[in-house]
Design a protein around this motif. Structure first.
Motif, PDB file in Angstrom:
ATOM      1  N   SER A 177      36.366   9.989  28.993  1.00 52.95           N
ATOM      2  CA  SER A 177      35.390   8.308  29.018  1.00 52.95           C
ATOM      3  C   SER A 177      36.258   7.851  29.972  1.00 52.95           C
ATOM      4  N   ALA A 178      36.914   8.092  30.814  1.00 48.12           N
ATOM      5  CA  ALA A 178      37.125   7.219  32.361  1.00 48.12           C
ATOM      6  C   ALA A 178      36.539   8.375  33.168  1.00 48.12           C
ATOM      7  N   LEU A 179      37.022   9.389  32.571  1.00 48.38           N
ATOM      8  CA  LEU A 179      35.797  10.565  34.008  1.00 48.38           C
ATOM      9  C   LEU A 179      34.493   9.982  34.751  1.00 48.38           C
ATOM     10  N   ARG A 180      34.127   9.443  32.693  1.00 44.96           N
ATOM     11  CA  ARG A 180      32.185   9.179  32.871  1.00 44.96           C
ATOM     12  C   ARG A 180      32.214   7.970  33.618  1.00 44.96           C
ATOM     13  N   ARG A 181      33.155   6.792  33.408  1.00 45.30           N
ATOM     14  CA  ARG A 181      32.729   5.647  33.881  1.00 45.30           C
ATOM     15  C   ARG A 181      32.965   6.051  35.156  1.00 45.30           C
ATOM     16  N   VAL A 182      33.454   6.937  35.937  1.00 42.69           N
ATOM     17  CA  VAL A 182      33.579   6.660  38.003  1.00 42.69           C
ATOM     18  C   VAL A 182      32.403   7.656  38.039  1.00 42.69           C
ATOM     19  N   ALA A 183      32.018   8.382  37.241  1.00 41.45           N
ATOM     20  CA  ALA A 183      30.920   8.924  37.848  1.00 41.45           C
ATOM     21  C   ALA A 183      29.258   7.858  37.556  1.00 41.45           C
ATOM     22  N   THR A 184      29.427   7.712  36.865  1.00 37.58           N
ATOM     23  CA  THR A 184      28.750   6.653  36.659  1.00 37.58           C
ATOM     24  C   THR A 184      28.957   5.648  37.870  1.00 37.58           C
ATOM     25  N   ILE A 185      29.072   4.894  38.292  1.00 45.90           N
ATOM     26  CA  ILE A 185      29.022   3.937  39.593  1.00 45.90           C
ATOM     27  C   ILE A 185      29.562   4.836  40.866  1.00 45.90           C
ATOM     28  N   GLU A 186      30.126   5.967  40.692  1.00 45.57           N
ATOM     29  CA  GLU A 186      29.508   7.260  41.866  1.00 45.57           C
ATOM     30  C   GLU A 186      27.963   7.412  41.769  1.00 45.57           C
ATOM     31  N   SER A 187      27.564   7.643  40.921  1.00 43.44           N
ATOM     32  CA  SER A 187      25.951   8.230  40.652  1.00 43.44           C
ATOM     33  C   SER A 187      24.517   6.786  40.806  1.00 43.44           C
ATOM     34  N   VAL A 188      25.396   5.611  40.165  1.00 40.36           N
ATOM     35  CA  VAL A 188      24.905   3.983  40.311  1.00 40.36           C
ATOM     36  C   VAL A 188      24.430   3.622  41.909  1.00 40.36           C
ATOM     37  N   GLY A 189      25.531   4.465  42.501  1.00 41.13           N
ATOM     38  CA  GLY A 189      25.894   3.443  43.884  1.00 41.13           C
ATOM     39  C   GLY A 189      25.050   4.189  44.803  1.00 41.13           C
ATOM     40  N   SER A 190      25.525   5.897  44.681  1.00 39.34           N
ATOM     41  CA  SER A 190      24.136   6.846  45.629  1.00 39.34           C
ATOM     42  C   SER A 190      22.950   6.501  45.366  1.00 39.34           C
ATOM     43  N   SER A 191      22.790   6.630  43.851  1.00 44.95           N
ATOM     44  CA  SER A 191      21.155   6.517  43.725  1.00 44.95           C
ATOM     45  C   SER A 191      20.566   5.596  44.310  1.00 44.95           C
ATOM     46  N   THR A 192      21.496   4.346  44.281  1.00 47.40           N
ATOM     47  CA  THR A 192      20.434   3.600  45.360  1.00 47.40           C
ATOM     48  C   THR A 192      20.677   3.174  46.402  1.00 47.40           C
ATOM     49  N   ARG A 193      22.211   3.403  46.507  1.00 46.92           N
ATOM     50  CA  ARG A 193      22.254   3.599  48.497  1.00 46.92           C
ATOM     51  C   ARG A 193      20.816   4.908  48.920  1.00 46.92           C
ATOM     52  N   ILE A 194      20.568   5.668  48.120  1.00 46.42           N
ATOM     53  CA  ILE A 194      19.778   6.529  49.114  1.00 46.42           C
ATOM     54  C   ILE A 194      18.255   6.060  48.967  1.00 46.42           C
ATOM     55  N   GLU A 195      18.374   5.257  48.746  1.00 49.58           N
ATOM     56  CA  GLU A 195      16.998   3.677  48.551  1.00 49.58           C
ATOM     57  C   GLU A 195      16.452   2.789  49.007  1.00 49.58           C
ATOM     58  N   GLY A 196      18.483   2.303  49.768  1.00 49.05           N
ATOM     59  CA  GLY A 196      18.146   1.549  51.061  1.00 49.05           C
ATOM     60  C   GLY A 196      19.535   0.454  50.317  1.00 49.05           C
ATOM     61  N   SER A 197      19.691   0.356  49.319  1.00 56.47           N
ATOM     62  CA  SER A 197      20.742  -0.669  48.673  1.00 56.47           C
ATOM     63  C   SER A 197      21.879  -0.644  49.516  1.00 56.47           C
ATOM     64  N   ARG A 198      22.777  -1.569  49.569  1.00 57.43           N
ATOM     65  CA  ARG A 198      23.310  -2.168  51.277  1.00 57.43           C
ATOM     66  C   ARG A 198      24.846  -1.896  49.722  1.00 57.43           C
ATOM     67  N   LEU A 199      25.118  -1.445  47.784  1.00 57.98           N
ATOM     68  CA  LEU A 199      26.518  -1.941  48.151  1.00 57.98           C
ATOM     69  C   LEU A 199      26.716  -0.888  48.097  1.00 57.98           C
ATOM     70  N   SER A 200      28.275  -1.227  48.010  1.00 56.23           N
ATOM     71  CA  SER A 200      28.790   0.120  47.840  1.00 56.23           C
ATOM     72  C   SER A 200      30.000   0.231  46.751  1.00 56.23           C
ATOM     73  N   ASP A 201      30.441   1.831  46.225  1.00 57.91           N
ATOM     74  CA  ASP A 201      31.313   1.513  45.429  1.00 57.91           C
ATOM     75  C   ASP A 201      31.284   0.633  44.627  1.00 57.91           C
ATOM     76  N   SER A 202      32.583   0.248  45.290  1.00 63.18           N
ATOM     77  CA  SER A 202      33.355  -1.318  44.742  1.00 63.18           C
ATOM     78  C   SER A 202      32.635  -2.098  44.487  1.00 63.18           C
ATOM     79  N   GLU A 203      31.041  -3.179  45.187  1.00 60.85           N
ATOM     80  CA  GLU A 203      30.761  -3.956  44.487  1.00 60.85           C
ATOM     81  C   GLU A 203      29.834  -2.952  43.192  1.00 60.85           C
TER      82      GLU A 203
END
Length: 351
Positions: free
Chosen positions: A41-67
């Motif tokens: 579950s902890a691995l999935r949470r980390v992956a989810t944060i990375e995935s959400v951050g990366s996918s939205t940044r690819i389209e122009g978002s400016r939020l970092s993974d910590s944000e």
């Protein structure tokens, strides 16, 4: 489907090697029994944060993974103040729907429209076209530093043709996966590049394509997908991603489409996702064997919640503050936790 012709597809030795290694890991993951559910579950949470951050940044978002992490931690009572936050929240919630219910989400026009509507659920700007195919051209354009359009990079499908092309693409994908006339990874890759060539919705196509890729991987038995971020691999290779897409997309409507550039990028990205997850699992096993039980509980809490405090662990474990302080100190010294804040406001996060 007249848009999908695979007669020119060459299955190269590199294709075969990448597919073989990914499928070997897929089989090993099914037999995985050494990690406790809370650690998965902890691995999935980390992956989810990375995935959400990366996918939205690819389209122009400016939020970092910590944000992104802070936003997702307080998602239920958060008032969105920017479009970036709206997009992150929509992506996270839609991806969680896929993780929870992929067995029941078949590849149909209705489900794709519904996922698009859910993806943009928080975006008031997109309210009028959520879940509906585009009604105006949305060609991929290039812009200068001042935001002025300087040319068209790729012409997507016309709005008039979009419903037909989407029906044909979905029929082709479902038939190919059912008959196994192509390896599922190749079929998923072709679906993704063709979907982006159509660009069926006015906005959100890139994000939706990555959600649909995850859905199809899960439905094809790649159960490890939620635990390793494919989106972060793509973000780290963004130039290669766009170059491979364009090289294939400009040939799709010809009699000799060149699938090689995109499929090679896609398989390499999947392979890198697999390798990164493999390393994470191995680190988890080493960690499990080396750390005392109390330290493991601290790490598990940090992974599950994004942060951990001495007070929280005192309440959860019943251990003395001095004992816990020593565990926190060792975890910081070993580089596994990082201390944030000062005085009574101190908290810890994963390094």
């Amino acid at each position: 489907m007249d848009m999908i012709t695979t007669a020119t597809l060459r299955i190269t030795p590199e294709f075969l090697g990448l597919i073989a290694e990914i499928d070997e890991f897929k089989g090993a993951w099914k037999a995985l029994g050494t990690l406790a559910p809370e650690r998965l579950s902890a691995l999935r949470r980390v992956a989810t944060i990375e995935s959400v951050g990366s996918s939205t940044r690819i389209e122009g978002s400016r939020l970092s993974d910590s944000e992104v992490e802070r936003l997702l931690t307080h998602l239920s009572n958060h008032a969105f103040t920017t479009r970036d936050e709206e997009e992150v929240a929509g992506y996270a919630q839609t991806m969680e729907q896929v993780f929870q219910a992929w067995e029941h989400i078949t590849l149909t026009e209705n489900h794709i429209r519904q996922l698009h509507r859910d993806l943009l659920r928080h975006s008031h700007k997109d309210e009028h076209h959520r879940g509906g195919y585009k009604t105006a051209p949305n060609n991929v354009a290039a812009f200068d530093g001042e935001g002025r359009q300087i040319g068209i990079v790729f012409e997507t499908a016309a709005p008039f043709d979009t419903p037909r092309l989407m029906r044909e693409l979905i029929e082709w994908t479902n038939a190919t996966l059912e008959t196994k006339s192509l390896h599922p990874l190749l079929a998923i890759g072709i679906f993704t590049v063709a979907f982006l060539a159509i660009h069926p919705f006015q906005d959100g196509n890139g994000r939706l394509s990555r959600i649909l890729t995850t859905l199809l991987l899960l439905r094809c038995g790649y159960g490890y997908t939620p635990y390793g971020s494919l989106e972060s691999v793509i973000e780290n290779n963004r130039d290669g991603y766009y170059l491979a897409l364009r090289k294939t997309q400009v040939t799709i409507r010809t009699e000799t489409p060149d699938w090689q550039p995109w499929l090679l990028f896609f398989l390499r990205a999947l392979h890198q996702q697999m390798q990164r997850l493999e390393r994470k699992v191995e680190r988890e096993r080493i960690l499990l064997a080396a750390l005392p039980e109390l330290s493991l509980r601290i790490m598990d809490h940090a992974r599950a919640h994004g942060r951990v405090t001495l007070k929280e662990m005192t309440i959860l474990t019943g251990a003395s503050r001095n004992t816990l302080k020593e565990h926190f100190r060792r975890l910081v010294e070993s580089g596994q936790l990082a201390m944030q804040g000062k005085g009574r406001g101190v908290w810890y996060r994963l390094s």
